[in-house]
Design a protein around this motif. Structure first.
Motif, PDB file in Angstrom:
ATOM      1  N   UNK A   1      12.007  -6.130 -12.044  1.00 52.63           N
ATOM      2  CA  UNK A   1      12.451  -4.909 -11.384  1.00 52.63           C
ATOM      3  C   UNK A   1      11.544  -4.504 -10.229  1.00 52.63           C
ATOM      4  N   UNK A   2      10.697  -5.369  -9.806  1.00 55.41           N
ATOM      5  CA  UNK A   2       9.754  -5.022  -8.745  1.00 55.41           C
ATOM      6  C   UNK A   2      10.461  -4.841  -7.412  1.00 55.41           C
ATOM      7  N   UNK A   3       9.923  -3.967  -6.622  1.00 55.47           N
ATOM      8  CA  UNK A   3      10.419  -3.727  -5.272  1.00 55.47           C
ATOM      9  C   UNK A   3      10.221  -5.015  -4.459  1.00 55.47           C
ATOM     10  N   UNK A   4      11.172  -5.366  -3.589  1.00 56.76           N
ATOM     11  CA  UNK A   4      11.034  -6.602  -2.797  1.00 56.76           C
ATOM     12  C   UNK A   4       9.732  -6.664  -1.993  1.00 56.76           C
ATOM     13  N   UNK A   5       9.273  -5.531  -1.506  1.00 58.22           N
ATOM     14  CA  UNK A   5       8.019  -5.517  -0.744  1.00 58.22           C
ATOM     15  C   UNK A   5       6.831  -5.852  -1.649  1.00 58.22           C
ATOM     16  N   UNK A   6       6.866  -5.359  -2.899  1.00 56.33           N
ATOM     17  CA  UNK A   6       5.816  -5.692  -3.857  1.00 56.33           C
ATOM     18  C   UNK A   6       5.786  -7.195  -4.097  1.00 56.33           C
ATOM     19  N   UNK A   7       6.962  -7.773  -4.252  1.00 54.30           N
ATOM     20  CA  UNK A   7       7.061  -9.219  -4.494  1.00 54.30           C
ATOM     21  C   UNK A   7       6.514  -9.987  -3.294  1.00 54.30           C
ATOM     22  N   UNK A   8       6.889  -9.561  -2.091  1.00 50.44           N
ATOM     23  CA  UNK A   8       6.416 -10.233  -0.864  1.00 50.44           C
ATOM     24  C   UNK A   8       4.899 -10.163  -0.749  1.00 50.44           C
ATOM     25  N   UNK A   9       4.320  -9.017  -0.992  1.00 48.52           N
ATOM     26  CA  UNK A   9       2.868  -8.872  -0.935  1.00 48.52           C
ATOM     27  C   UNK A   9       2.204  -9.703  -2.038  1.00 48.52           C
ATOM     28  N   UNK A  10       2.814  -9.728  -3.209  1.00 49.32           N
ATOM     29  CA  UNK A  10       2.275 -10.524  -4.308  1.00 49.32           C
ATOM     30  C   UNK A  10       2.279 -12.001  -3.983  1.00 49.32           C
ATOM     31  N   UNK A  11       3.357 -12.472  -3.366  1.00 51.49           N
ATOM     32  CA  UNK A  11       3.432 -13.881  -2.962  1.00 51.49           C
ATOM     33  C   UNK A  11       2.346 -14.197  -1.935  1.00 51.49           C
ATOM     34  N   UNK A  12       2.114 -13.278  -1.023  1.00 55.14           N
ATOM     35  CA  UNK A  12       1.066 -13.481  -0.009  1.00 55.14           C
ATOM     36  C   UNK A  12      -0.313 -13.520  -0.666  1.00 55.14           C
ATOM     37  N   UNK A  13      -0.548 -12.669  -1.664  1.00 53.85           N
ATOM     38  CA  UNK A  13      -1.828 -12.682  -2.390  1.00 53.85           C
ATOM     39  C   UNK A  13      -2.022 -14.036  -3.073  1.00 53.85           C
TER      40      UNK A  13
END
Length: 146
Positions: A21-33
């Motif tokens: 249920x994560x926000x798409x922006x959270x997922x994008x930042x997580x992938x970058x991390x």
């Protein structure tokens, strides 16, 4: 695990959001991390300290190409339209990536450092200095200032 990672993880649980249920922006930042952590790990595994004549240039590269992107991701996550929520694992990966680069930065000058600075601490220094090389030097105290 760092205090920030624990806080981030607690916030995601408190918000009632699971990974699905994560926000798409959270997922994008997580992938970058995750990508930054993989880059740092690869660089650390293949790192050979430079000769003294190339120390400044290689240290600059570690700061600019490693520390800078890790800290910038954190700053972007905390200063956008909404605060990005990293998972505990993602935050720990970002923390480790930045510290791996700071370790390599110090090794350019012949200093073995087991860096354990928080990403927030580095971000605060970067926001004061506006210079990632100064940030690396101020955090690690390498090389010593005259």
């Amino acid at each position: 695990m760092s205090r920030e990672a624990t806080h981030s993880e607690s916030r995601a649980v408190a918000d009632g959001r699971g990974a699905e249920e994560r926000h798409p922006e959270d997922v994008r930042f997580g992938e970058r991390a995750r990508a930054l952590a993989a880059e740092a790990r690869e660089a650390r595994e293949s790192f050979d300290p430079p000769p003294p004549s190339a120390a400044d240039q290689r240290a600059l590269e570690c700061a600019r190409d490693g520390v800078g992107p890790a800290v910038s991701l954190y700053v972007s996550a905390r200063t956008g339209d909404r605060q990005v929520s990293f998972t505990g694992e993602e935050f720990e990966l970002l923390h480790r990536a930045m510290n791996d680069w700071l370790d390599m930065y110090a090794r350019c000058y012949g200093v073995d450092l087991d860096a354990d600075f928080t990403v927030r601490e580095a971000a605060e220094v970067l926001l004061r200095t506006h210079d990632v090389l100064d940030t690396a030097q101020l955090l690690t105290c390498v090389p010593e200032r005259s």
